[in-house]
Design an enzyme around this catalytic site. Structure first.
Site, PDB file in Angstrom:
ATOM      1  N   CYS B 111      40.704  89.276  50.831  1.00 10.45           N
ATOM      2  CA  CYS B 111      41.632  89.402  51.946  1.00 10.45           C
ATOM      3  C   CYS B 111      42.594  88.232  51.805  1.00 10.45           C
ATOM      4  O   CYS B 111      42.253  87.099  52.136  1.00 10.45           O
ATOM      5  CB  CYS B 111      40.919  89.343  53.291  1.00 10.45           C
ATOM      6  N   CYS B 114      43.665  86.682  55.379  1.00 11.56           N
ATOM      7  CA  CYS B 114      42.730  85.998  56.287  1.00 11.56           C
ATOM      8  C   CYS B 114      41.321  86.111  55.735  1.00 11.56           C
ATOM      9  O   CYS B 114      40.992  85.426  54.781  1.00 11.56           O
ATOM     10  CB  CYS B 114      42.845  86.549  57.708  1.00 11.56           C
ATOM     11  N   SER B 115      40.502  86.970  56.315  1.00  9.23           N
ATOM     12  CA  SER B 115      39.101  87.004  55.917  1.00  9.23           C
ATOM     13  C   SER B 115      38.491  88.357  56.216  1.00  9.23           C
ATOM     14  O   SER B 115      37.288  88.448  56.435  1.00  9.23           O
ATOM     15  CB  SER B 115      38.340  85.940  56.702  1.00  9.23           C
ATOM     16  N   CYS B 116      39.299  89.405  56.243  1.00  9.63           N
ATOM     17  CA  CYS B 116      38.788  90.734  56.585  1.00  9.63           C
ATOM     18  C   CYS B 116      37.681  91.114  55.601  1.00  9.63           C
ATOM     19  O   CYS B 116      37.831  90.937  54.389  1.00  9.63           O
ATOM     20  CB  CYS B 116      39.913  91.757  56.567  1.00  9.63           C
TER      21      CYS B 116
END
Lengths: 94, 209
Positions: B111, B114-116
């Protein structure tokens, strides 16, 4: 166009990846759980969480750890919505 | 761009080993509970749910797909519905996509923004997945990243990097290791690691008899 700090795909780097495992600390779990609770209450959705994170000053963004960004975002959004007064959290800490 | 191209706070650590953010998080909880914006019990329940999720759930999906071709087809068509067949909740993200690694195609997931991550199926993402170098290099130098994780693909294997979003999350269906024909579904699930479902590793090889 200025490249946004969170858009890491356009920030080439040679930095190695730190692959060490890290158990989430209590305060990190708490931060995650608070954001989930705020989401359940309809006060903050995932898009707002991201907007708050992406509104961090670039230097701060790069310096902050993951859940420090979440905390920054939660505070930003809650102040915007009038749930917290500006500086209220700081006052609680002194 | 600054020299701070890593994901650790430079804030001073307090005597009890915590960053200032820890006190800030606790103060925020206190304020929100006082204001009756959130209930303390809900926060505790969220923490319990968070720590209860682990890659074992995703591994069950993979192992079932390895032993049941029809299930595999359903998983690749609609991962959320397939997960429900095993009583697994794929979480709030609208779309969860399973992608299959084959002899000719290898997938890895990042991702960049971000951090999906499919947290409901794999638990919280590892730190490196959220780190700035991984988010950058997974798209600029994916082969180099895989090499750092100890994975070298054959030259004729196509590497596809999937960039997750808040609305679409990916889980990799890794290749079934050789020499596992005799293993049960449960034994197969034990070979499926978190990293193999992110696409930065192969599943564990079975113990040889």
């Amino acid at each position: 166009m200025e490249r946004a700090v969170h858009d890491r795909g356009v920030w080439p780097t040679d930095m190695p990846i730190d692959r060490s495992e890290h158990e989430l600390a209590d305060w990190e779990l708490l931060t995650d759980a608070l954001v989930s609770a705020l989401s359940s209450e309809g006060l903050m959705n995932v898009d707002e969480l991201r907007r708050g994170i992406e509104s961090m000053p670039p230097d701060e963004y790069e310096r902050a750890s993951y859940y420090e960004r979440w905390l920054f975002s939660a505070e930003t959004i809650l102040v915007e919505k009038g749930v917290l007064a500006p500086g209220e959290l700081d006052a609680r800490l002194t | 761009m600054s020299e701070h191209d890593h994901d650790h706070s430079h804030d001073p650590i307090t005597a009890d080993g915590e960053p200032p953010a820890a006190a800030r998080a606790r103060a925020l909880e206190e304020l929100l509970v006082e204001k009756a914006v959130v209930q303390r019990e809900d926060v505790r329940r969220n923490i319990d749910r968070l720590v209860s999720r682990s890659p074992a759930d995703g591994a069950r999906l993979v192992a079932r797909a390895w032993v049941d071709t029809e299930f595999k087809e359903r998983l690749l068509a609609d991962a959320r519905a397939a997960a429900q067949e095993l009583d697994l909740d794929s979480g709030p993200s609208p779309v969860v996509v399973a992608v299959e690694n084959t002899e000719t195609v290898h997938h890895m997931v990042v991702c960049t923004l971000c951090s999906c991550y499919p947290r409901a199926l794999l638990g919280p993402p590892p730190d490196w997945y959220k780190s700035l170098p991984y988010r950058s290099r997974a798209v600029s130098d994916p082969h180099g990243v895989l090499a750092e994780f100890g994975l070298e693909l054959d030259e004729d294997v196509e590497l596809r990097v999937l960039d997750s979003t808040a609305d679409v999350r990916y889980i990799v269906l890794p290749r079934k290791p050789e020499g596992t024909e005799e293993l049960s579904e449960q034994e197969l699930a034990a070979l499926v690691t978190r990293d193999s479902m992110i696409g930065v590793a192969q599943p564990v090889a079975p113990a040889t008899a």
